[in-house]
Design an enzyme around this catalytic site. Structure first.
Site, PDB file in Angstrom:
ATOM      1  N   CYS A  80       0.942  -1.283  -0.023  1.00  0.00           N
ATOM      2  CA  CYS A  80       0.005  -0.104  -0.199  1.00  0.00           C
ATOM      3  C   CYS A  80       0.954   1.368   0.063  1.00  0.00           C
ATOM      4  CB  CYS A  80      -0.891   0.214   1.174  1.00  0.00           C
ATOM      5  SG  CYS A  80      -2.282   0.813   1.231  1.00  0.00           S
ATOM      6  N   HIS A  86      -3.929  -5.634   0.604  1.00  0.00           N
ATOM      7  CA  HIS A  86      -3.711  -5.976   2.055  1.00  0.00           C
ATOM      8  C   HIS A  86      -3.788  -7.566   2.108  1.00  0.00           C
ATOM      9  CE1 HIS A  86      -2.726  -1.832   3.587  1.00  0.00           C
ATOM     10  NE2 HIS A  86      -3.823  -1.642   2.683  1.00  0.00           N
TER      11      HIS A  86
END
Length: 504
Positions: free
Chosen positions: A350, A447
């Site tokens: 991320c 994620h």
């Protein structure tokens, strides 16, 4: 009326999440419909959950964010994670400011004064509406409090503790940590400082993190029960079940975050060391839990200017709540130059993925000021442009194994939470379209990527880990339930009517 249970604490980090998770699993195992809840949470570790139809307008996003603890507790209860489980979420951004999310979606950036002055009533209405929706479908709601329930300066606006207890007439379990010392004083003082009506809702106390001879506690337990008329229901042994940490700010700097569940390695075998550079405002470090709980693996947090040592086998850059500040700090510390000469595998998740790229555009959208463009570390030939809208979604990708995950196959499921859009050009994308890779560097928005067995093992293989030393470890949720199992906690709760209704 269903049963509501509030797992409150005498302080932060006393074991509320562990008790709430274990309790949710044990009640679900008894055949009850259980829903987790935390009215208001402050956490830098978030997960994606479904937003109920009741809060969505036409074309509103299907998904939102909740704290990682409630996501885990939903799994423990055997229910799909919902934003109703954590309707008010504050994600710290630094300088006493947090991003405020209601029903899973961001609505403002606010400091403490602004939150209580402008948003608290709206947050209260949001939280109680979410609880009412859970009331329609659950036998039991297991709610987790926040911090200490005895913060007398906040009792008129303590949404996750006092306000929730009053609004729901919840049975309160009071959790106290004996490891830090002063447990009996903390328990007595907390009960004395509670408003009288809320104190009457306390059904018992749970002592956590005890080491040694249990009988040594008996005189203190007898005394505290006489003084308070509140029973000590259980004394839990010191055991970290390996649940994800709720707040990345609690992760130690320059120390082991978590490593090697159970027996790790022989004394003469060094653990595989995965280093996490201490970026400003780290978030979602819990993405590394599937690695950190592997026997023979250490995940170590280290300062930016001392991140890489001779014992470093791999590097992971997780997310951050201030990507621009993190990119600047990493460059100033010379991290990019050291990573460029590092021979082991590197993964950016991320915000870490964005930082590994060449540039961050429209940086002013994140910082609120200038400059408009900031340099990244230059390890990946990608550029990120920050957008006003935030991407929040569940995702499933086919694995085209390359670089640090060479050898993995199949599909991988997870979720994305990011404000920027990254241009990858024609770079290989092993988790297309959410990532890029070189022979030793992977950047991805996904994620939960290390929860995939094949990806986790491929990454550890690239780090030189001896997979033959691994052994299956009991799942963290089950270990949390084991801590409570057979200790009489459920027997002290009024869940009989809920159980009877469930069987009808």
């Amino acid at each position: 009326m269903m049963a509501a249970i509030l797992v409150a604490g005498t302080a932060s980090h006393v074991g509320k999440s562990t008790v709430a998770t274990g309790l949710a699993r044990l009640l679900a195992d008894r055949g009850l419909d259980v829903e987790p809840f935390k009215a208001q949470n402050m956490s830098t570790n978030a997960r994606v959950a479904v937003r109920p139809e009741a809060v969505r307008e036409t074309d509103d996003p299907l998904y939102g964010e909740i704290g990682v603890a409630q996501h885990t507790q939903a799994r423990a209860a055997g229910v799909p994670p919902s934003t109703d489980h954590n309707p008010v979420l504050l994600k710290p951004r630094g300088d006493s400011e947090s991003q405020l999310l209601l029903d899973g979606r961001p609505v403002a950036h606010a400091d403490t004064a602004a939150f209580y002055g402008q948003y608290w009533e709206r947050a209260r209405e949001t939280a109680l509406a979410a609880y009412d929706r859970l009331d329609d479908r659950a036998d039991v709601v297991v709610a987790e409090g926040a911090g200490s329930i005895a913060e007398i300066n906040l009792h008129d606006r303590d949404l996750p503790n006092v306000e929730f207890a009053r609004a729901t007439d919840a049975q309160i379990l009071l959790v106290v940590d004996i490891e830090r010392g002063g447990a009996f004083a903390a328990l007595y003082g907390t009960l004395e400082l509670l408003p009288e009506d809320v104190r009457d809702q306390v059904v018992g106390a749970i002592v956590t993190k005890f080491r040694g001879d249990r009988s040594l506690l008996d005189p203190g337990i007898d005394a505290i029960e006489r003084r308070t008329d509140v029973p000590v229901l259980a004394v839990l042994p010191h055991d970290d079940p390996g649940l994800p940490d709720e707040d990345s700010l609690s992760v130690p700097t320059d120390g082991v975050y978590r490593g090697g569940a159970g027996d790790s390695t022989a004394a003469d075998v060094r653990a595989t060391r995965i280093v996490v550079p201490q970026l400003p405002r780290l978030s979602n470090v819990a993405d590394l839990d599937p690695l950190a709980t592997m026997p023979g693996v250490e995940v170590v947090i280290r300062p930016l200017d001392r991140a890489l040592t001779e014992s470093t086998d791999a590097v992971v850059l997780p997310g951050t709540k201030n990507t621009v500040a993190a990119a600047r700090a990493a460059r100033e510390a010379g991290l990019g130059d050291r990573l460029a000469t590092f021979s082991g595998p590197i993964v950016g998740l991320c915000g870490g993925y964005q930082i590994l790229g060449e540039r961050l555009h429209r940086a002013d959208r994140e910082t609120g000021g200038s400059p408009r463009s900031v340099a990244g570390l230059g390890l990946l030939a990608v550029e990120t442009t920050f957008a006003a809208a935030k991407t929040i979604r569940r995702a499933r990708y086919s694995i085209d194994a390359r670089g640090p995950i060479s050898g993995a196959s199949g599909t991988v499921a997870g979720y994305e939470i990011h404000a920027g859009q990254t241009t990858t050009g024609d770079r290989p994308a092993p988790l297309d379209p959410a990532s890029v890779a070189t022979d030793r560097v992977l950047g991805t928005y996904l994620h939960g990527v290390f929860e995939h067995d094949g990806i986790r093992r491929a990454f550890l293989d690239a780090a030189g880990h001896d997979a033959a030393r691994d052994r299956a470890a009991r799942a963290p949720i089950d270990r949390a339930a084991d801590l409570l199992r057979g200790r009489g906690v459920i027997d002290a709760l009024d869940v009989a009517s809920a159980a009877q209704r469930s069987r009808r």
